[in-house]
Design an enzyme around this catalytic site. Structure first.
Site, PDB file in Angstrom:
ATOM      1  N   GLU A 250       4.164   6.760   4.621  1.00 35.80           N
ATOM      2  CA  GLU A 250       2.784   6.941   4.137  1.00 35.80           C
ATOM      3  C   GLU A 250       2.008   7.865   5.071  1.00 35.80           C
ATOM      4  OE1 GLU A 250      -1.098   4.101   3.125  1.00 35.80           O
ATOM      5  OE2 GLU A 250       0.501   3.384   4.436  1.00 35.80           O
ATOM      6  N   LYS A 307      -2.132   6.833  -4.962  1.00 30.56           N
ATOM      7  CA  LYS A 307      -2.247   5.380  -4.838  1.00 30.56           C
ATOM      8  C   LYS A 307      -3.363   4.850  -5.723  1.00 30.56           C
ATOM      9  CE  LYS A 307      -2.546   1.686  -1.374  1.00 30.56           C
ATOM     10  NZ  LYS A 307      -2.738   1.361   0.051  1.00 30.56           N
ATOM     11  N   CYS A 367       2.122   1.355   0.544  1.00 31.52           N
ATOM     12  CA  CYS A 367       1.680   0.297   1.460  1.00 31.52           C
ATOM     13  C   CYS A 367       1.377  -1.008   0.744  1.00 31.52           C
ATOM     14  CB  CYS A 367       0.482   0.815   2.264  1.00 31.52           C
ATOM     15  SG  CYS A 367      -0.024  -0.268   3.630  1.00 31.52           S
TER      16      CYS A 367
END
Length: 497
Positions: A250, A307, A367
């Site tokens: 990430e 995301k 994440c």
């Protein structure tokens, strides 16, 4: 007493692994709640038990405040207390409801099991959700976790609560029944873990790159070139196989990316195609996304994913633009503006066209998205799950281990292999049963906390979609609501007689 029992329950969470202690402590919490005379007493007992549980289980929440301790360090104890008591409100509200619905005894215990299990479900959705340190997570790192293929993580929580309620209801017979059921679940889990995934044919090899860059150095402009060069060197380190793709964690790229220029051009010149987390910006840079993309020849930026499920206060602040203008407040993880912008839709990322048909379609989770069971579901079932993360924020003691365990749970629930690439650990490849596989050298395909290096691993195959992947949590919700209704009806019938 309540706080100590709640902390005892937390000792069953990863990485403590004191499962027997945790089950005994949860029996103690239920024993206290079942005999409370008033709803407000049940609320108070559960509130302090929950606070004890979440304070210990989520102790890692203080770590981000010490990345820049002179600015944020003073907030750490307040953040831990607010989070612990805030999450404990779910236990407290559920317990107060159960006490109000049913008198002490079997119906009260039934109501407690149903209400607390529903509270965990609610915690996964309300206020954007935070389903961490669930009752069902007490089964992680045991063969009982395999039952998640049938009932999911929330279903595991209902089972754990029910097993702890039986000894409270009938100490001798209930304990014997709980031990028998638990033994059966563990044995079944051992057998299920041996299921072979479907044949993958000539499985493509992926290279996981873990640079182990400290969070305090990750966004230091003076370290950007060294960090980028490290990732490049690791990617082209001696090959034990012929990887189809190198995967970076990430926000691994420390630069803003422009197609065909700079860092994108450098990535396109590597011998192995690279897919990496990075910050995507538009316009004047005020709007940014936490993104993942495949970088190709000539610095092209191919298939990508933004995301969708952002971390409150970590990646965005409610009314962030106003808070940034008035007070200078910005989300911890965002390096552009006040915070990140959420992606529009969770879609599969297709690696096939750019990689000659290899790897296929994956569900990318960035994440924190991996802690949500519902985030994996898309209209089309993926071939595999990919999680990229930067757990350097959360220290080295508990948080990263809990995060990895929850990601493995997603693999079990969906019957899909999982590739996990982390900045400082834990990077790993697990099969469709949640078990760590071997890399091309035969060693476990796992890099622990603080390790720096690469893993070359053949992508495991998938299993047929298990029951939970097909049904989700709706059957569990219906069952728990029915149990609450039965407890309430049972009390009404007793009062009429």
């Amino acid at each position: 007493m309540s706080v100590a029992l709640g902390a005892g329950v937390a000792l069953g969470q990863v990485p403590f692994g004191l499962h027997i202690v945790a089950l005994a402590a949860l029996c103690g919490v239920l024993a206290l709640l079942v005999r409370q005379a008033r709803a407000r007493d049940g609320f108070a007992v559960a509130l302090f038990a929950g606070a004890g549980h979440f304070a210990l289980a989520l102790n890692w929440i203080v770590q981000p405040f010490f990345v820049d301790p002179w600015v944020y360090g003073w907030m750490a104890p307040f953040a831990l207390a607010l989070l612990a008591f805030g999450l404990a409100l779910f236990w407290a509200g559920a317990s107060a409801l159960a006490v109000r619905l049913a008198r002490p005894g079997g119906l009260r215990l039934l109501a407690l099991v149903a209400a607390l299990a529903l509270a965990d479900l609610a915690r996964g959705y309300l206020l954007t959700g935070f389903p961490w340190a669930l009752f069902g997570h007490l089964a992680l790192d045991t063969s009982a976790e395999q039952l998640a293929a049938l009932i999911g993580g929330y279903g595991l929580g209902a089972l754990v609560l029910a097993l702890c309620a039986l000894p409270v209801l009938a100490p001798k017979a209930g304990t014997a029944a709980s031990v028998a059921v638990l033994a059966g679940v563990l044995l079944w889990g051992q057998q299920h873990a041996r299921l072979a995934p479907s044949e993958a044919g000539e499985a493509p090899v992926v290279r996981l790159v873990q640079p182990a860059i400290a969070q305090s150095l990750k966004w230091n402009p003076e370290e950007a070139r060294a960090n980028f060069d490290l990732l490049m060197a690791l990617t082209e380190s001696p090959l034990e196989a012929a990887p189809a793709l190198a995967l970076w964690p990430e926000t691994a790229v420390p630069y803003l990316m422009t197609e065909g220029e700079g860092a994108a051009l450098a990535l396109g010149g590597l011998k192995i195609p690279v897919a990496s987390g990075y910050q995507r910006v538009e316009g004047d840079g005020r709007q940014a996304w936490n993104s993942f993309a495949l970088f190709g020849p000539g610095g092209s930026i191919g298939p990508s994913y933004d995301k969708v499920h952002l971390v409150p206060f970590g990646e965005y602040i409610p009314f962030g633009d106003l808070a940034y203008r008035l007070f200078g407040l910005r989300a911890f993880a965002a390096q552009q503006g006040a915070g990140y912008t959420a992606g529009r839709k969770a879609e599969l990322m297709d690696f096939g066209p750019a990689l000659n048909g290899l790897l296929g379609r994956a569900r990318v989770l960035i994440c924190y998205e991996a802690i949500f069971p519902e985030e994996v579901w898309t209209e089309e079932r993926p071939a595999w799950i990919l999680q990229i993360t930067n757990d350097a924020w959360f220290g080295t003691l508990t948080g990263p281990y809990q995060h990895f365990a929850q990601a493995r749970l997603r693999a079990i629930e969906q019957g899909l292999p999982l590739v996990r690439v982390a900045n400082t650990g834990i990077s790993a490849v697990v099969d469709a049963r949640g078990q760590v596989v071997a890399d091309v050298s035969g060693a476990p395909a796992l890099m622990g906390m603080g390790a720096r290096g690469v893993l070359d691993v053949a992508l495991p195959g998938a299993l047929p979609a298990p029951l939970y992947a097909r049904s989700g949590d709706l059957p569990l919700v219906v069952l728990l609501l029915a149990a609450l209704g039965f407890a309430a009806i049972g009390r009404g019938a007793r009062e009429r007689t």
